[in-house]
Design a protein around this motif. Structure first.
Motif: not given
Ligand code: FAD
Length: 502
Positions: A236-241
């Motif tokens: 999910e952090f990669l998704h925000w990125w």
């Protein structure tokens, strides 16, 4: 008018609960007491998702061309537990300045938000939170009690370099793992990273990070998730990125830079007013829904105070975190129930301080590891000439700011010394209609349950920013979902309304 929600504090008035909000709706209902109307649609929840759905339903025709019986707009009832619109995005005007108690920043790269900003001609009402020309032009990194000062250029270099090490799982800074950020069709690698937490990822790369990079990266991830490093899904952090154009500069532009001069409530109220102007909107505020029964021809929605309303379709636009507070009959399928009981991890604590130090307008900083409030920056200048600082905490060292104002002030001082005139905040963790802040997932939730969260259940359609495809957990995602839910309901209703007429 004032909402019951939110807190403000000044030395003179002490701590007060309830703050002014233009999104407070009075009188709380326009329903005729004796009405037994069967509505086309009942929308539960007046956050951006529910407001978008109600606006679209009340103002757009049903989806069949050349239909002589069609009318513009469906009869819609909006039911909301609070005394105000906006849900997790709302603002309070105090002495001529807007404080954002929840969702704040928006950007022209967010397609759904920008479409609505243009619809309401608000494109010239944005201001920048950052202004590095007003004094203490510094990034202050407090680590185990020691404060280091950097320029903002050094801050950017440190953050960019740390974050790029974190996300570079594929030699392409996440682009191969998430080539299309607005889809639920996850790549095999993405599914794998959803099984990992950010703590897992950091343990793989920690030797490559300098101590300051590590502090910066940890603070930034915790700012995004409001959880702990262990409960934050790395995917999910990669998704925000990925949503933020795969760059640190993108993260700043998309996530924390541009806001409305008049606050989020000045935006949300436009949706509500347009729906109302259609003549098709009924509403009931102060009306928490207790049960949604879909066992008969019409869906019956019962509120806690014993009232019952009926409709052909219901859109549930309440957050994941509070879904299990409502009794669904027939019961929700087990995937949805499981997702709701897992919930999200975000227990963000957001505190606004109006301070007399003018030079702090240009401040940014973090405090690690356990200051309670760990990320802050200058966010504006009030008409009185004071600086507005916004500060964030989360699950790590979680606290309730209203419990002890002295403690809250000390946590602010732990970031940078300041002379506090006023505090403004909302306790999202203790809010029974949110039970936390924006959606952020723990490992496994999205790969196992995103489809469950998005699925309808009979005549009940589910919409929320919490399970949007693109800007999931943002205002943009709430609008995306409201649009989808309204379209689903309109498509459903079109054939039955047209029976015998085509
Ligand atoms: P909500 O806004 O939660 O709306 C749901 C509504 O349902 C609420 O009004 C609630 O009262 C109501 N409800 C709940 N239970 C019941 C019931 N039983 N009966 C009747 N009504 C009920 N997003 C951004 O884009 N940018 C940001 O800068 C940003 N910052 C944020 C900061 C904070 C502190 C928070 C909390 C959120 C932030 N967000 C931000 C996220 C954004 O605010 C949310 O994702 C978005 O507002 C959610 O909209 P929604 O309509 O899906 O849900």
């Amino acid at each position: 008018a004032s909402s019951r929600d939110g807190y403000s504090w000044t030395e003179k008035q002490g701590l007060k609960s309830g703050v002014p909000c233009i999104g407070t709706i009075q009188p709380p209902t326009n329903l005729d007491r004796a009405s037994t109307e069967v509505f086309d649609v009942i929308v539960v929840g007046a956050g951006y998702c529910g407001l978008t759905a109600a606006r679209d339903l009340t103002t757009s025709g049903i989806l069949v061309a050349d239909n002589p019986g069609s009318r513009l707009g469906l009869r819609t009832l909006l039911i909301e537990a609070r005394d105000r619109i906006g849900g997790r995005s709302w603002s309070s005007d105090i002495d001529g300045y807007s404080f954002e108690l929840g969702g704040t920043w928006i950007f022209w790269g967010q397609a759904n938000v920008w479409r609505e900003i243009l619809r309401y001609q608000m494109q010239d009402e944005l201001v920048s939170s950052y202004d590095f020309s007003k004094g203490l032009n510094k990034y202050i990194l407090v680590n185990t009690e020691r404060a280091q000062h950097f320029t903002h250029e050094e801050e950017d270099e440190m953050m960019e370099s740390g974050l790029r090490k974190l996300v570079n799982v594929d030699g392409e800074y996440g682009k191969r793992v998430i080539p299309f950020p607005h889809t639920a069709a996850f790549t095999a690698e993405a599914l794998r990273y959803d099984k990992m937490s950010v703590a897992d990822r950091l343990s793989e790369i920690k030797d490559s990070l300098t101590p300051n990079e590590l502090s910066g990266v940890e603070a930034f991830v915790l700012l995004c998730s409001g959880g702990t490093l262990e409960t934050t899904s790395f995917f999910e952090f990669l998704h925000w990125w990925a949503l933020s154009d795969y760059s640190y500069q993108g993260c700043i532009d998309y996530l924390v830079k541009y806001k409305f001069r008049g606050g989020q409530s000045s935006f949300a109220i436009r949706f509500f007013r347009e729906a109302l102007a259609s003549g098709n909107l009924s509403y009931a505020f102060n009306s928490p829904v207790a049960e949604i029964d879909d066992t008969k021809d019409f869906v019956t929605v019962s509120t806690r105070d014993g009232k019952q309303y009926r409709a052909k379709r219901v859109i549930s636009a309440i957050p994941l975190q509070v879904m299990n507070n409502v009794v669904f009959n027939p019961p929700l399928p087990s995937g949805k129930r499981t997702a709701a009981s897992i919930g999200h991890v975000n227990q963000c604590v957001k505190v606004h301080a109006e301070v007399r130090n003018k030079d702090l307008r240009s401040y940014t900083g973090i405090a690690r590891p356990e200051n309670g409030l760990f990320y802050a920056f200058g966010d504006g200048t009030t008409p009185a000439g004071n600086t507005h600082i916004v500060a964030f905490g989360g699950q790590n060292g979680h606290f309730d700011p209203e419990d002890n104002i002295g403690t809250t002030a000390r946590k602010l001082q732990g970031l940078v010394p300041m002379d506090i005139e006023r505090l403004v905040f909302h306790n999202w963790s203790k809010d029974e209609f949110a039970k936390g802040a924006w959606f952020f997932s723990q490992p496994g939730l999205l790969s196992n349950h995103l489809g469950d969260m998005r699925a309808r259940h009979g005549k009940v359609i589910f919409g929320s920013s919490d399970w949007a495809l693109g800007w999931r957990s943002f205002i943009d995602g709430a609008i995306e979902e409201g649009t989808r839910a309204a379209l689903t309901a309109r498509t459903d209703l079109a054939p039955s309304q047209l029976k015998g007429k085509l």
